[in-house]
Write a protein that holds these residues in place. Sequence first.
Motif, mmCIF file in Angstrom:
data_model
loop_
_atom_site.group_PDB
_atom_site.id
_atom_site.type_symbol
_atom_site.label_atom_id
_atom_site.label_comp_id
_atom_site.label_asym_id
_atom_site.label_seq_id
_atom_site.Cartn_x
_atom_site.Cartn_y
_atom_site.Cartn_z
ATOM 1 N N SER A 6 -31.266 -16.474 -8.049
ATOM 2 C CA SER A 6 -31.368 -15.395 -7.072
ATOM 3 C C SER A 6 -31.248 -14.044 -7.760
ATOM 4 C CB SER A 6 -30.276 -15.525 -6.006
ATOM 5 O OG SER A 6 -30.334 -14.444 -5.102
ATOM 6 N N ASP A 7 -32.036 -13.065 -7.271
ATOM 7 C CA ASP A 7 -31.975 -11.707 -7.790
ATOM 8 C C ASP A 7 -31.353 -10.735 -6.800
ATOM 9 O OD1 ASP A 7 -33.237 -12.352 -10.223
ATOM 10 O OD2 ASP A 7 -35.215 -12.189 -9.291
ATOM 11 N N ASN A 8 -31.154 -11.165 -5.550
ATOM 12 C CA ASN A 8 -30.733 -10.205 -4.531
ATOM 13 C C ASN A 8 -29.574 -10.703 -3.680
ATOM 14 O OD1 ASN A 8 -32.073 -12.208 -3.157
ATOM 15 N ND2 ASN A 8 -33.261 -10.836 -1.847
ATOM 16 N N LEU A 9 -28.710 -11.520 -4.238
ATOM 17 C CA LEU A 9 -27.596 -12.063 -3.477
ATOM 18 C C LEU A 9 -26.414 -11.104 -3.528
ATOM 19 C CD1 LEU A 9 -27.233 -14.728 -1.905
ATOM 20 C CD2 LEU A 9 -25.987 -15.611 -3.867
ATOM 21 N N LYS A 10 -25.864 -10.754 -2.362
ATOM 22 C CA LYS A 10 -24.721 -9.859 -2.280
ATOM 23 C C LYS A 10 -23.532 -10.606 -1.697
ATOM 24 C CE LYS A 10 -27.649 -5.773 -1.601
ATOM 25 N NZ LYS A 10 -27.980 -4.639 -0.692
ATOM 26 N N ILE A 11 -22.409 -10.562 -2.399
ATOM 27 C CA ILE A 11 -21.209 -11.277 -1.978
ATOM 28 C C ILE A 11 -20.095 -10.261 -1.765
ATOM 29 C CG2 ILE A 11 -19.538 -13.076 -2.557
ATOM 30 C CD1 ILE A 11 -21.641 -14.290 -4.395
ATOM 31 N N SER A 12 -19.444 -10.320 -0.611
ATOM 32 C CA SER A 12 -18.356 -9.394 -0.304
ATOM 33 C C SER A 12 -17.313 -10.103 0.541
ATOM 34 C CB SER A 12 -18.902 -8.164 0.439
ATOM 35 O OG SER A 12 -19.526 -8.555 1.645
ATOM 36 N N GLY A 13 -16.272 -9.366 0.923
ATOM 37 C CA GLY A 13 -15.238 -9.938 1.755
ATOM 38 C C GLY A 13 -14.143 -10.612 0.962
ATOM 39 N N LEU A 14 -13.262 -11.300 1.661
ATOM 40 C CA LEU A 14 -12.142 -12.000 1.063
ATOM 41 C C LEU A 14 -12.515 -13.446 0.764
ATOM 42 C CD1 LEU A 14 -9.385 -10.693 3.520
ATOM 43 C CD2 LEU A 14 -9.989 -9.737 1.282
ATOM 44 N N LEU A 15 -11.718 -14.081 -0.108
ATOM 45 C CA LEU A 15 -11.968 -15.493 -0.404
ATOM 46 C C LEU A 15 -11.866 -16.338 0.853
ATOM 47 C CD1 LEU A 15 -10.082 -15.998 -3.802
ATOM 48 C CD2 LEU A 15 -12.555 -15.934 -3.421
ATOM 49 N N SER A 16 -10.992 -15.934 1.769
ATOM 50 C CA SER A 16 -10.811 -16.699 3.005
ATOM 51 C C SER A 16 -11.885 -16.392 4.039
ATOM 52 C CB SER A 16 -9.426 -16.408 3.596
ATOM 53 O OG SER A 16 -9.290 -15.020 3.841
ATOM 54 N N ALA A 17 -12.644 -15.318 3.820
ATOM 55 C CA ALA A 17 -13.704 -14.935 4.754
ATOM 56 C C ALA A 17 -14.840 -14.297 3.972
ATOM 57 C CB ALA A 17 -13.173 -13.987 5.817
ATOM 58 N N THR A 18 -15.499 -15.105 3.153
ATOM 59 C CA THR A 18 -16.563 -14.609 2.287
ATOM 60 C C THR A 18 -17.815 -14.286 3.092
ATOM 61 O OG1 THR A 18 -15.718 -16.015 0.519
ATOM 62 C CG2 THR A 18 -17.913 -15.106 0.229
ATOM 63 N N VAL A 19 -18.422 -13.147 2.771
ATOM 64 C CA VAL A 19 -19.675 -12.745 3.410
ATOM 65 C C VAL A 19 -20.769 -12.743 2.340
ATOM 66 C CG1 VAL A 19 -20.905 -10.912 4.618
ATOM 67 C CG2 VAL A 19 -18.494 -11.360 5.144
ATOM 68 N N ILE A 20 -21.838 -13.497 2.582
ATOM 69 C CA ILE A 20 -22.935 -13.599 1.624
ATOM 70 C C ILE A 20 -24.226 -13.193 2.319
ATOM 71 C CG2 ILE A 20 -24.190 -15.099 0.038
ATOM 72 C CD1 ILE A 20 -21.770 -16.892 -0.096
ATOM 73 N N LEU A 21 -24.976 -12.310 1.674
ATOM 74 C CA LEU A 21 -26.234 -11.838 2.225
ATOM 75 C C LEU A 21 -27.329 -11.979 1.166
ATOM 76 C CD1 LEU A 21 -27.877 -10.398 4.466
ATOM 77 C CD2 LEU A 21 -27.171 -8.226 3.425
ATOM 78 N N GLY A 22 -28.462 -12.532 1.560
ATOM 79 C CA GLY A 22 -29.570 -12.677 0.631
ATOM 80 C C GLY A 22 -30.082 -14.106 0.601
ATOM 81 N N ASP A 23 -31.030 -14.347 -0.288
ATOM 82 C CA ASP A 23 -31.595 -15.692 -0.385
ATOM 83 C C ASP A 23 -31.619 -16.141 -1.838
ATOM 84 O OD1 ASP A 23 -34.608 -15.281 -1.497
ATOM 85 O OD2 ASP A 23 -34.056 -13.635 -0.163
ATOM 86 N N VAL A 24 -31.573 -17.441 -2.017
ATOM 87 C CA VAL A 24 -31.629 -18.027 -3.349
ATOM 88 C C VAL A 24 -32.777 -19.017 -3.386
ATOM 89 C CG1 VAL A 24 -29.176 -17.727 -3.845
ATOM 90 C CG2 VAL A 24 -29.947 -19.828 -2.756
#
Length: 204
Positions: A6-24
């Motif tokens: 993936s070239d456009n994966l964005k990961i944010s948030g906490l380990l207990s509530a991970t937010v992932i945006l993008g495609d692989v």
Amino acid sequence: EAYILSDNLKISGLLSATVILGDVSINSGSVSILGRDFELMPENTQEQYFSSDRSNIQKNSAVFSGTSGAVPDFLITAKSEVAIDSEDAPKTDDSAKTVKAKEKITVITKISGMPFVLEKPLNLKFLAFKEDKTKSPPEITLIPYDENQIRIILLPDFLKSSLGFSKGGEPIDANAVIVDYINSRLQSYLVKGITGNLERILGL
């Protein structure tokens, strides 16, 4: 197993509530369905089977919507070579005869949806193909089995016996049992075979 890029994966948030945006893109690997390994098919391989209907050709991918949690929306095409006794092959017309010989077919599954998400549950479509050697050069042709017939082919032998399937005969009225069994097993296998790999690769 899966090789993921993936070239456009964005990961944010906490380990207990991970937010992932993008495609692989899932470039290679396999999924296990009912104990059978299905090898992921790149688009150029899919062309051999869907040259007459290119709408069936799709990139293997997992799309993350950006909502809390790490459950992607999968789009996967994979295949498995299955050797069956001709007498076990579903009959497509009344004139079909039972022949005791091995026949190799290719079962393709198209997987879409999200594991454990009721709003968009996993959906699996099955197609069967064989090589027609009576033509020169040989051609890959679609076998007119319905999806329940293909599911029966994929069932382990011990389960076929327990459900009352006899060699060369028609199955008892157990399609509902088969579908329930496959749906529960498939979700478990897919989550282990794909989602687990994604989480390890992404460090979740």
